[in-house]
Scaffold this motif. Structure first.
Motif, mmCIF file in Angstrom:
data_model
loop_
_atom_site.group_PDB
_atom_site.id
_atom_site.type_symbol
_atom_site.label_atom_id
_atom_site.label_comp_id
_atom_site.label_asym_id
_atom_site.label_seq_id
_atom_site.Cartn_x
_atom_site.Cartn_y
_atom_site.Cartn_z
ATOM 1 N N LEU A 5 0.833 -1.193 0.000
ATOM 2 C CA LEU A 5 0.000 0.000 0.000
ATOM 3 C C LEU A 5 0.874 1.252 0.000
ATOM 4 O O LEU A 5 1.892 1.305 0.695
ATOM 5 C CB LEU A 5 -0.871 0.028 1.264
ATOM 6 C CG LEU A 5 -1.815 -1.146 1.478
ATOM 7 C CD1 LEU A 5 -2.387 -1.100 2.894
ATOM 8 C CD2 LEU A 5 -2.925 -1.117 0.451
ATOM 9 N N SER A 6 0.454 2.252 -0.736
ATOM 10 C CA SER A 6 1.115 3.550 -0.647
ATOM 11 C C SER A 6 0.683 4.190 0.665
ATOM 12 O O SER A 6 -0.280 3.762 1.301
ATOM 13 C CB SER A 6 0.717 4.437 -1.822
ATOM 14 O OG SER A 6 -0.643 4.823 -1.690
ATOM 15 N N SER A 32 8.329 0.754 6.530
ATOM 16 C CA SER A 32 7.946 0.745 5.124
ATOM 17 C C SER A 32 9.153 0.363 4.301
ATOM 18 O O SER A 32 10.282 0.387 4.777
ATOM 19 C CB SER A 32 7.438 2.128 4.693
ATOM 20 O OG SER A 32 8.487 3.071 4.711
ATOM 21 N N ALA A 33 8.883 0.010 3.075
ATOM 22 C CA ALA A 33 9.942 -0.225 2.088
ATOM 23 C C ALA A 33 9.821 0.889 1.054
ATOM 24 O O ALA A 33 8.822 1.609 1.016
ATOM 25 C CB ALA A 33 9.760 -1.597 1.440
ATOM 26 N N ARG A 34 10.817 1.040 0.243
ATOM 27 C CA ARG A 34 10.775 2.055 -0.815
ATOM 28 C C ARG A 34 10.732 1.353 -2.165
ATOM 29 O O ARG A 34 11.413 0.362 -2.386
ATOM 30 C CB ARG A 34 12.011 2.958 -0.750
ATOM 31 C CG ARG A 34 12.157 3.743 0.535
ATOM 32 C CD ARG A 34 11.162 4.865 0.584
ATOM 33 N NE ARG A 34 11.301 5.642 1.809
ATOM 34 C CZ ARG A 34 11.061 6.913 1.894
ATOM 35 N NH1 ARG A 34 10.650 7.587 0.839
ATOM 36 N NH2 ARG A 34 11.179 7.547 3.029
ATOM 37 N N ASN A 35 9.920 1.897 -3.056
ATOM 38 C CA ASN A 35 9.875 1.331 -4.406
ATOM 39 C C ASN A 35 10.949 2.000 -5.259
ATOM 40 O O ASN A 35 11.728 2.825 -4.765
ATOM 41 C CB ASN A 35 8.470 1.462 -5.010
ATOM 42 C CG ASN A 35 8.067 2.908 -5.288
ATOM 43 O OD1 ASN A 35 8.862 3.838 -5.169
ATOM 44 N ND2 ASN A 35 6.806 3.098 -5.650
ATOM 45 N N ALA A 36 10.981 1.674 -6.546
ATOM 46 C CA ALA A 36 12.005 2.217 -7.444
ATOM 47 C C ALA A 36 11.941 3.736 -7.532
ATOM 48 O O ALA A 36 12.954 4.400 -7.760
ATOM 49 C CB ALA A 36 11.853 1.605 -8.841
ATOM 50 N N ARG A 41 6.148 2.170 0.690
ATOM 51 C CA ARG A 41 5.179 1.097 0.474
ATOM 52 C C ARG A 41 5.086 0.289 1.766
ATOM 53 O O ARG A 41 6.087 -0.039 2.390
ATOM 54 C CB ARG A 41 5.590 0.173 -0.681
ATOM 55 C CG ARG A 41 5.541 0.837 -2.042
ATOM 56 C CD ARG A 41 4.103 1.218 -2.401
ATOM 57 N NE ARG A 41 3.992 1.806 -3.724
ATOM 58 C CZ ARG A 41 3.770 3.094 -3.951
ATOM 59 N NH1 ARG A 41 3.652 3.929 -2.953
ATOM 60 N NH2 ARG A 41 3.671 3.550 -5.178
ATOM 61 N N TYR A 42 3.840 0.003 2.158
ATOM 62 C CA TYR A 42 3.575 -0.718 3.396
ATOM 63 C C TYR A 42 2.916 -2.050 3.087
ATOM 64 O O TYR A 42 2.033 -2.129 2.233
ATOM 65 C CB TYR A 42 2.625 0.095 4.288
ATOM 66 C CG TYR A 42 3.184 1.426 4.727
ATOM 67 C CD1 TYR A 42 3.899 1.539 5.903
ATOM 68 C CD2 TYR A 42 2.990 2.568 3.949
ATOM 69 C CE1 TYR A 42 4.410 2.757 6.315
ATOM 70 C CE2 TYR A 42 3.499 3.793 4.352
ATOM 71 C CZ TYR A 42 4.203 3.882 5.531
ATOM 72 O OH TYR A 42 4.708 5.092 5.931
ATOM 73 N N GLY A 43 3.323 -3.081 3.811
ATOM 74 C CA GLY A 43 2.650 -4.367 3.706
ATOM 75 C C GLY A 43 1.255 -4.274 4.299
ATOM 76 O O GLY A 43 0.976 -3.403 5.134
ATOM 77 N N ARG A 44 0.378 -5.163 3.902
ATOM 78 C CA ARG A 44 -1.000 -5.120 4.390
ATOM 79 C C ARG A 44 -1.097 -5.391 5.894
ATOM 80 O O ARG A 44 -2.048 -4.971 6.543
ATOM 81 C CB ARG A 44 -1.869 -6.083 3.600
ATOM 82 C CG ARG A 44 -2.011 -5.617 2.155
ATOM 83 C CD ARG A 44 -3.148 -6.308 1.433
ATOM 84 N NE ARG A 44 -3.250 -5.764 0.088
ATOM 85 C CZ ARG A 44 -3.937 -4.664 -0.222
ATOM 86 N NH1 ARG A 44 -4.576 -4.014 0.708
ATOM 87 N NH2 ARG A 44 -3.982 -4.231 -1.474
ATOM 88 N N ASP A 45 -0.095 -6.072 6.452
ATOM 89 C CA ASP A 45 -0.089 -6.314 7.897
ATOM 90 C C ASP A 45 -0.041 -5.009 8.690
ATOM 91 O O ASP A 45 -0.454 -4.961 9.846
ATOM 92 C CB ASP A 45 1.092 -7.195 8.295
ATOM 93 C CG ASP A 45 2.432 -6.533 8.006
ATOM 94 O OD1 ASP A 45 2.753 -6.353 6.812
ATOM 95 O OD2 ASP A 45 3.140 -6.192 8.964
#
Length: 144
Positions: A5-6, A32-36, A41-45
């Motif tokens: 998810l953004s 969060s993680a970062r996209n390109a 970006r966050y996991g649904r958890d």
């Protein structure tokens, strides 16, 4: 990261402002993680984690305690009912103590309202257990 998810999507789904989500992340409550494109970006958890944070906050649990509790959960997994039971059991004693302190404070209020200036030598609100008595009469905390 296809299901990720953004921050805007997370805000919309959780009902929590983007600024609050950023704050939670800075405080170590969320990851969060970062996209390109370097976007979060966050996991649904994280949706369930945000729900846990909000409920704990409404119960008066400090963010530091919430963070410590969330650190006991494995990353990438939605917190379960068992997780919540364990976390809430841990917070119960702290909340019971806070309720007892607030009840005592409520019961002492009417004895102080007439004073107005809090200059009593022994004030159960401003000077609990008379710890300021050694500084003399008056309002030593307000006088500096």
């Amino acid at each position: 990261m296809g299901d990720a998810l953004s921050v805007g999507e997370l805000a919309a789904r959780s009902g929590v402002a983007v600024s609050a989500l950023h704050f939670y992340e800075r405080q170590g409550l969320l990851r969060s993680a970062r996209n390109a494109g370097n976007q979060r970006r966050y996991g649904r958890d994280v949706l369930r984690r945000v729900a846990v944070i909000r409920v704990a906050q409404r119960a008066g649990v400090p963010l530091a305690e919430i963070r410590a509790a969330l650190e006991t959960l494995p990353d990438g997994r939605t917190p379960t009912r068992e997780d919540w039971t364990r976390l809430s059991r841990h917070w119960r004693a702290t909340l019971d103590a806070r309720i007892a302190r607030l009840s005592a404070l409520r019961d002492q209020l009417d004895g102080c309202i007439g004073c107005g200036c809090l200059s009593l030598r022994q004030c159960p609100l401003r000077n609990p257990e008379d710890i300021a008595a050694e500084r003399g009469p008056g309002a030593p905390y307000l006088e500096g």
